[in-house]
Write a protein that holds these residues in place. Structure first.
Motif, PDB file in Angstrom:
ATOM      1  N   GLU A  25      82.751  61.431  40.092  1.00  0.00           N
ATOM      2  CA  GLU A  25      83.858  60.473  40.137  1.00  0.00           C
ATOM      3  C   GLU A  25      83.519  59.154  39.452  1.00  0.00           C
ATOM      4  OE1 GLU A  25      85.319  60.167  44.121  1.00  0.00           O
ATOM      5  OE2 GLU A  25      85.557  62.330  44.305  1.00  0.00           O
ATOM      6  N   ASN A  26      82.825  59.243  38.333  1.00  0.00           N
ATOM      7  CA  ASN A  26      82.464  58.083  37.534  1.00  0.00           C
ATOM      8  C   ASN A  26      83.674  57.684  36.691  1.00  0.00           C
ATOM      9  OD1 ASN A  26      81.566  56.534  35.275  1.00  0.00           O
ATOM     10  ND2 ASN A  26      79.472  57.174  35.698  1.00  0.00           N
ATOM     11  N   GLN A  27      84.243  56.515  36.979  1.00  0.00           N
ATOM     12  CA  GLN A  27      85.474  56.088  36.308  1.00  0.00           C
ATOM     13  C   GLN A  27      85.257  55.802  34.817  1.00  0.00           C
ATOM     14  OE1 GLN A  27      88.492  56.188  37.891  1.00  0.00           O
ATOM     15  NE2 GLN A  27      87.238  57.141  39.466  1.00  0.00           N
ATOM     16  N   ALA A  28      84.116  55.246  34.461  1.00  0.00           N
ATOM     17  CA  ALA A  28      83.846  54.973  33.046  1.00  0.00           C
ATOM     18  C   ALA A  28      83.789  56.273  32.243  1.00  0.00           C
ATOM     19  CB  ALA A  28      82.539  54.201  32.899  1.00  0.00           C
ATOM     20  N   ALA A  29      83.264  57.315  32.857  1.00  0.00           N
ATOM     21  CA  ALA A  29      83.229  58.613  32.185  1.00  0.00           C
ATOM     22  C   ALA A  29      84.651  59.126  31.960  1.00  0.00           C
ATOM     23  CB  ALA A  29      82.422  59.617  32.996  1.00  0.00           C
TER      24      ALA A  29
END
Length: 58
Positions: A25-29
């Motif tokens: 759940e990495n938003q930047a990814a």
């Protein structure tokens, strides 16, 4: 066939970001995935136009 290689390279380059976004759940990814998918869409459109032009010329 080099155009096909471009598509494969782009998709394989996004694999790590897909994993980071969906599993961690990495938003930047997620932002990188969206940008990569937009690049893929543009590349696909360019290839479609190239194929159509070659078809009409031949």
């Amino acid at each position: 066939m080099s155009r096909f290689s471009e598509v494969k390279d782009l998709v394989s380059g996004l694999e790590a970001d897909f994993e980071k976004f969906y599993e961690k759940e990495n938003q930047a990814a997620g932002t990188r995935v969206r940008k990569g998918m937009q690049d893929l869409k543009n590349l696909a459109q360019d290839i479609r136009k190239e194929v159509q032009d070659m078809k009409n010329a031949g």
